[in-house]
Structures are given as C-alpha cells and as structure tokens.
Write a protein that holds these residues in place. Structure first.
Motif, PDB file in Angstrom:
ATOM      1  N   LEU A  92     -90.896  82.795  69.458  1.00  0.00           N
ATOM      2  CA  LEU A  92     -89.855  83.193  68.501  1.00  0.00           C
ATOM      3  C   LEU A  92     -89.131  81.967  67.973  1.00  0.00           C
ATOM      4  O   LEU A  92     -88.039  82.060  67.455  1.00  0.00           O
ATOM      5  CB  LEU A  92     -88.839  84.134  69.160  1.00  0.00           C
ATOM      6  N   ASP A 129     -94.648  86.801  78.819  1.00  0.00           N
ATOM      7  CA  ASP A 129     -94.315  86.904  77.400  1.00  0.00           C
ATOM      8  C   ASP A 129     -92.813  86.928  77.160  1.00  0.00           C
ATOM      9  O   ASP A 129     -92.312  86.265  76.263  1.00  0.00           O
ATOM     10  CB  ASP A 129     -94.944  88.177  76.809  1.00  0.00           C
ATOM     11  N   LEU A 130     -92.105  87.696  77.985  1.00  0.00           N
ATOM     12  CA  LEU A 130     -90.673  87.866  77.746  1.00  0.00           C
ATOM     13  C   LEU A 130     -89.933  86.535  77.897  1.00  0.00           C
ATOM     14  O   LEU A 130     -89.126  86.152  77.052  1.00  0.00           O
ATOM     15  CB  LEU A 130     -90.109  88.910  78.702  1.00  0.00           C
ATOM     16  N   THR A 131     -90.215  85.814  79.001  1.00  0.00           N
ATOM     17  CA  THR A 131     -89.525  84.535  79.180  1.00  0.00           C
ATOM     18  C   THR A 131     -89.951  83.552  78.106  1.00  0.00           C
ATOM     19  O   THR A 131     -89.158  82.721  77.676  1.00  0.00           O
ATOM     20  CB  THR A 131     -89.799  83.942  80.571  1.00  0.00           C
ATOM     21  N   LEU A 184     -90.692  84.284  74.982  1.00  0.00           N
ATOM     22  CA  LEU A 184     -89.918  84.625  73.785  1.00  0.00           C
ATOM     23  C   LEU A 184     -88.526  84.029  73.879  1.00  0.00           C
ATOM     24  O   LEU A 184     -88.005  83.451  72.936  1.00  0.00           O
ATOM     25  CB  LEU A 184     -89.825  86.140  73.628  1.00  0.00           C
ATOM     26  N   LEU A 185     -87.926  84.156  75.062  1.00  0.00           N
ATOM     27  CA  LEU A 185     -86.560  83.661  75.248  1.00  0.00           C
ATOM     28  C   LEU A 185     -86.509  82.141  75.186  1.00  0.00           C
ATOM     29  O   LEU A 185     -85.617  81.571  74.563  1.00  0.00           O
ATOM     30  CB  LEU A 185     -86.020  84.122  76.594  1.00  0.00           C
ATOM     31  N   ILE A 186     -87.461  81.490  75.855  1.00  0.00           N
ATOM     32  CA  ILE A 186     -87.447  80.026  75.883  1.00  0.00           C
ATOM     33  C   ILE A 186     -87.648  79.469  74.484  1.00  0.00           C
ATOM     34  O   ILE A 186     -86.926  78.566  74.041  1.00  0.00           O
ATOM     35  CB  ILE A 186     -88.532  79.481  76.833  1.00  0.00           C
ATOM     36  N   LEU A 189     -87.070  80.965  71.676  1.00  0.00           N
ATOM     37  CA  LEU A 189     -85.858  81.285  70.923  1.00  0.00           C
ATOM     38  C   LEU A 189     -84.756  80.270  71.236  1.00  0.00           C
ATOM     39  O   LEU A 189     -84.071  79.768  70.353  1.00  0.00           O
ATOM     40  CB  LEU A 189     -85.394  82.701  71.281  1.00  0.00           C
ATOM     41  N   GLU A 226     -95.789  93.855  74.474  1.00  0.00           N
ATOM     42  CA  GLU A 226     -94.454  93.322  74.206  1.00  0.00           C
ATOM     43  C   GLU A 226     -94.301  92.782  72.793  1.00  0.00           C
ATOM     44  O   GLU A 226     -93.274  92.971  72.150  1.00  0.00           O
ATOM     45  CB  GLU A 226     -94.125  92.212  75.216  1.00  0.00           C
ATOM     46  N   LEU A 276     -84.239  79.333  82.506  1.00  0.00           N
ATOM     47  CA  LEU A 276     -85.576  79.919  82.498  1.00  0.00           C
ATOM     48  C   LEU A 276     -86.599  78.955  83.075  1.00  0.00           C
ATOM     49  O   LEU A 276     -87.612  79.371  83.643  1.00  0.00           O
ATOM     50  CB  LEU A 276     -85.969  80.311  81.074  1.00  0.00           C
ATOM     51  N   PRO A 335     -88.396  81.056  86.182  1.00  0.00           N
ATOM     52  CA  PRO A 335     -89.136  81.666  85.073  1.00  0.00           C
ATOM     53  C   PRO A 335     -89.102  83.184  85.101  1.00  0.00           C
ATOM     54  O   PRO A 335     -89.324  83.837  84.085  1.00  0.00           O
ATOM     55  CB  PRO A 335     -90.561  81.169  85.266  1.00  0.00           C
TER      56      PRO A 335
END
Lengths: 314, 287
Positions: A56, A107-109, A111-113, A115, B92, B275, B279
C-alpha cells in the motif's frame, strides 16, 4: 497462456500507440500520462501479480524516482536518459534496502508496513523543503534536450515518444523476466511460499530481487513523469497514488502484463473524463467500480477477455 | 506542570477517540478476518449526523450522540447484509480493494452532499466552558468525551464478558465451525457485531467533531493510527485496543507538543518499528 497473450499483445500495443499519435494529436499529453501510469502499474504488477507481495506504499518508489530527477539536475545531471536511469537506480537501491522488511510477515502486516513506510517518506519529503520544495513542489530544475537532440516541446511530441520508448522497454523486460525460470520461481512463491521453501528455493532472495526490480521500474515511471511534466510534487509520493496503482492493476487483471496496460488506458481515460466533470464524481465512480469489480469481475479486464476467448472457442 | 497535565488530558481524549474509531475494526478483523479500510467512513457518518442535527435542526448536542450511534449502526448493518458479507471469503487483497472502494465512495458522497469544507459545530455552553479539575483548568468537552468513551468501553466489555451474546461471539472467534455446530447463527452474529462496531465508530465520529474536525477526508485521515491500534492491541481484544489507543494517543500528542518538527514522524516510525520487532503483532506474543 497468459504470457503468450501478453506477447501477442505487444504489436497491438505498438499499433495502438502509433494510431493514437495519428488520430488524437490534441491529446498527446493525456496519452503520455496514461503510458506513465502503465509503467507504474506494470512495476506494481511484477510485485503483486507475479510475486504475490501486496503493498500500500508503492508510490514511495515512484516519487523517489521523480524527486531524484529534480534533485540530480541540480548536480548537473540534466540529460534525461541519464537522469532516468539514475532515478531507477536510486529507487532500486532503496527498494533493496527495504526488501528484508517486506519479505517477512503476512499480507496484513505487509500492508501496514508499506503504508507506514510510504507515509514516513511523504512526511520526510514534506519537511525537507530545502530539497523537495515541500508542499509547493519543484519546477525549477533544468533539463537538457533528450539525447542532446530533442527538446521537450510544447506540443508534447518528444514526451510522447520518450514515454512510449520507456513503456515498450519496460514491457519487453517484464515479458522476458516473467517467462524466465526466475519468473516461474516468483509465480511459485505467489502460489505457495511454504512449498517453494521446502523444495529449496531461496524465497527471501527472490522476493528481494523482485522488490528491487519493481522499485526500479516504479522509479523509471516517476522519472518520466517528472521530466515530461517538468514538475515534481508531494502527491507523487502519496497514499492516493499507491491506492491508484493497486486499482489499475486489479481492474486490468493482476498477473497479466497486457491486462495491466489496458487497465491503465481505461483508468487514465475515465479519470480524465470524469475529473474534468468533477473530481468528486470521479472518486464516487471509482469507488463503485472497485467494489463491483471485487464482487463481479474476477480477474479484471484480462480475465474477462480470457473468458470471452474461451467462450468463442466453444 | 499544569501544561503537562493538560497535554496529557488531550492525549487521553485523543486516545479515547482512537479507541472508539478502532474497536469495531478490531472486532471485525478478529471475528470475520475482514480487513476493513473503510471503517473510518462510519466515524464520518456519525460526525455528519451530529453536525446536521445540531446546525440544521437545532437538536441538543447530547441527543445527537445516540442518533449518531444508531444511524452509523443501521448503515453498517444494511451494508453488511447487502454486500460486505460476500467479501469475507475473498483473499485479503480483494478485501482491501473493496474497502478502499467503499471509503472512496463514502468520501465522495460526503463531498457531494456537504461540500469539501470543515464542518463547524457550536457546542452547548456547559461543554464549551473551561472547568477546574484538581486545580488544572481543562476544557469541559475533553472531560465529557473521555467520560462517554469510558462508559462505552465498560459497557462493551460487560457485553462481551457477561452476556450470552458476548459468549457467542467469543465462541465464534475461537472456533467458528464448532460454534455453528452447536447452533450459533454465525452469519447473523457477524451482522450484529459489524453494526455494533460501526455504531461505536459513529459515536466516536460525533464526539470528535469538536476536537479533530470533520471533513470528507475522514475515512482516510485516521487510517494509520487506527490500524496501529488494532495490530498493537491484537484483533478482537477490547482491553488490548483500549490500552493501545491510550498509549498511542498520549505518545502522539506528547511528541506533537514537545517536538513539533518530528512529531508526525513518530507515529509512522512507531508503526514500522513495532511491526519489525513483532511481525505478528503484540497479541501473538501474549498468546
């Protein structure tokens, strides 16, 4: 199958570019914008469509390329092609440095990283006014004629052919990369990372190389935009652009080079048409189309084309 | 000293708003594995409900809060039943795209209906005044905000830990198949939970108009801190989200006051650094 379609599409792309130059001489600026969007979308597609790594914050590399052109010209690098490859190199190095961060997690982390990194860079560019011009952007950088011969002219002819040359180069390179053994390894990582690791593939290294290449190509796209529009601004780094490239790739069909280019053309055209009407209607239409595409149109435009081809064969 | 106390209070009130914004997302992520980047749109709906009622119809501010809660909740319920429940099964990335589309559409609709400008709100005089709290002069609206949010948090915890409804949700989070097997109607449970989360965000949005402002960029403005709260607090954990919101709110506000030049970086740097260190989020470590 997909690669064969992408190869067959290459002459179509060439013809479409020539035809658009002949038929729409008044819209060269828009077509140039679309080709730059296509370069950027292709870079993102290598990452997400072929390697399965979501992001992202991909505009970070696009913006880095753009700012590199502007800042390097202060140090005498005013030749566009030199600036182009220097910008690609800068983005590649940054992407390579960041890749260990992206290779881990789910995937979620991710996207956050991405971003977070994108926002960090945006904020940094916003603060470093001396280098980036902050919110005003940069337009006072020098550019010498392309290859020492062609000035970027008022009608945008040079910009058109220059962008097209870069797009063609990127398309050809990606066609070669995605059909190579390395490209197949990337597809393996996308389909099942655990299994790839189990058969001894160096997944982290493959992801790093893919991320670096993707960053470099995004940097090329940003550089071309900076050179052809002779302007660099913060929005080239912003979240909107990162979200936009994700949408273009999805609407066109992720993992299909030709689909992504078609997606960029459609997206760019509709964006231009609706934005002149009003930006708010553009955002509304975009949101609705995006939701509809997730629910109804799996595989984007390329998926729809493939289904049409399969239907005709019956 | 007095200054520090008032900054701290600002931080806590910001943290409480973050909690209201994020708790619904946290629950939907924990319960349905739905990555909802459009959750901020519900906060925006709540904000516009309050602003419209106060400014156009002259409804007392206090009465608009339940209205904001209810309208956001109903919109959330309808959206979940009509479209969103179809996206749960998607990967996702598709969820992200869908919710970005939803957020764009919501933001554009707000621009079309209300215009792009900031919405002003006139608070009643008992909220606009400054009161003395343990000798420190503070805005009454901040204290009110913290109070309302705290009550909402306590009610939510009681609902989850002390009622049959809460037990069903916890069962569905732990093991969806087994919960369905013993007769829990998980689909309906999801819709009600989604609506509850949307309603909480709507309440937060209504309370936030005064301190954070309200304009059509609302769905994206607090996306990063909200996602951080969810990841730090652990999806589905109410106490985790509350602690994460408060810490983030206070740290962010403190840095913005103390070192304005690097203030905005702190949140993002925290996000990336955290993160990298964990992670899978802090919740994974606890478990």
């Amino acid at each position: 199958m997909k690669a064969r379609t992408a190869t067959r599409f290459a002459p179509v792309l060439l013809l479409a570019a020539i035809a658009s130059y002949v038929l729409f001489p008044d819209y060269l600026a828009l077509i140039t914008q679309i080709m730059i969007l296509a370069i950027f979308a292709l870079s993102y597609d290598l990452l997400q469509g072929h390697t399965g790594i979501v992001s992202l914050g991909h505009a970070a590399f696009f913006g880095l390329g753009a700012y590199s052109v502007a800042i390097l010209s202060r140090f005498g690098v005013t030749e566009p092609v030199l600036g182009l490859f220097a910008a690609g190199a800068v983005s590649a190095v940054v992407a390579l440095v960041l890749s260990p961060i992206v290779a881990r997690g789910n995937d979620l982390t991710r996207l956050l990283i991405t971003l977070g990194i994108g926002s960090l860079l945006y904020e940094a560019a916003n603060r470093a006014r001396a280098w980036t011009g902050g919110a005003d952007g940069l337009s006072d950088f020098a550019l010498s004629p392309l290859l020492g011969v062609f000035e970027f002219d008022f009608l945008g002819r040079t910009a058109f052919f220059y962008s097209f040359a870069v797009l063609a180069l990127v398309y050809a390179c990606l066609l070669r990369i995605t059909t190579s053994p390395f490209g197949l390894a990337l597809a393996g990582i996308r389909e099942n990372t655990t299994r790839m690791r189990a058969i001894g593939a160096p997944t982290a290294r493959h992801i790093a190389v893919s991320y670096m290449l993707s960053g470099a190509i995004a940097g090329l796209g940003g550089a071309v935009l900076a050179q052809t529009s002779h302007f660099v601004s913060l929005d080239m780094l912003g979240f909107d652009r990162s979200a936009e490239v994700m949408m273009v790739a999805t609407l066109g069909g992720t993992g299909t080079l030709h689909g992504v280019v078609i997606g960029a053309a459609g997206f760019g055209y509709v964006k231009d048409a609706l934005s002149t009407l009003s930006p708010k209607y553009w955002h509304l239409a975009l949101g609705i189309v995006l939701m509809a595409s997730v629910l109804l149109m799996k595989g984007g435009i390329a998926g729809a084309l493939a289904r049409l081809a399969a239907w005709r064969k019956r | 000293m007095i200054n520090t106390a008032s900054v701290l209070l600002d931080g806590v009130s910001y943290g409480m708003l973050l909690f209201l914004f994020s708790i619904g997302l946290s629950i939907t992520l924990g319960l349905m594995r739905f990555v909802n980047l459009a959750h901020g749109a519900f906060a925006m709906i709540g904000g516009y409900v309050t602003v419209s009622l106060v400014n156009l119809l002259g409804v007392p501010f206090l009465l608009t809060l339940p209205a904001a809660f209810a309208v956001s909740g109903v919109v959330g319920f309808v959206l979940e039943r009509v479209v969103i429940h179809r996206v749960y099964r998607e990967p996702e990335l598709q969820q992200v795209l869908f919710s970005i589309g939803l957020a764009f559409a919501a933001s554009a609709l707000a621009t079309i209906v209300f215009g792009p400008q900031q919405q002003p709100i006139a608070l009643p005089s008992w909220l606009a005044q400054r009161i003395s709290l343990l000798g420190v002069p503070v805005g009454a609206s901040r204290v009110f905000l913290i109070g309302v949010a705290a009550v909402a948090a306590v009610l939510l915890v009681l609902l989850f830990n002390r009622t049959l409804f809460g037990a069903r949700i916890r069962a569905a989070v732990d093991n969806r198949r087994a919960a369905e097997g013993i007769g829990v109607r998980v689909g309906r449970l999801f819709a009600v939970t989604f609506a509850l989360g949307a309603a909480m965000a709507g309440l937060g949005g209504a309370l936030a108009v005064d301190s954070l402002g309200l304009d059509p960029t609302m769905p994206f403005k607090y996306l990063i801190p909200v996602l951080m709260v969810v990841v730090i607090g652990g999806p589905g954990s109410i106490p985790g989200s509350l602690v994460a919101s408060l810490v983030l709110g206070v740290v962010d506000t403190m840095f913005k006051y103390a070192v304005p030049d690097v203030g905005p970086f702190v949140v993002y740097a925290l996000l990336v650094g955290m993160l990298l260190a964990f992670p899978r989020g802090l919740a994974a470590i606890r478990a």
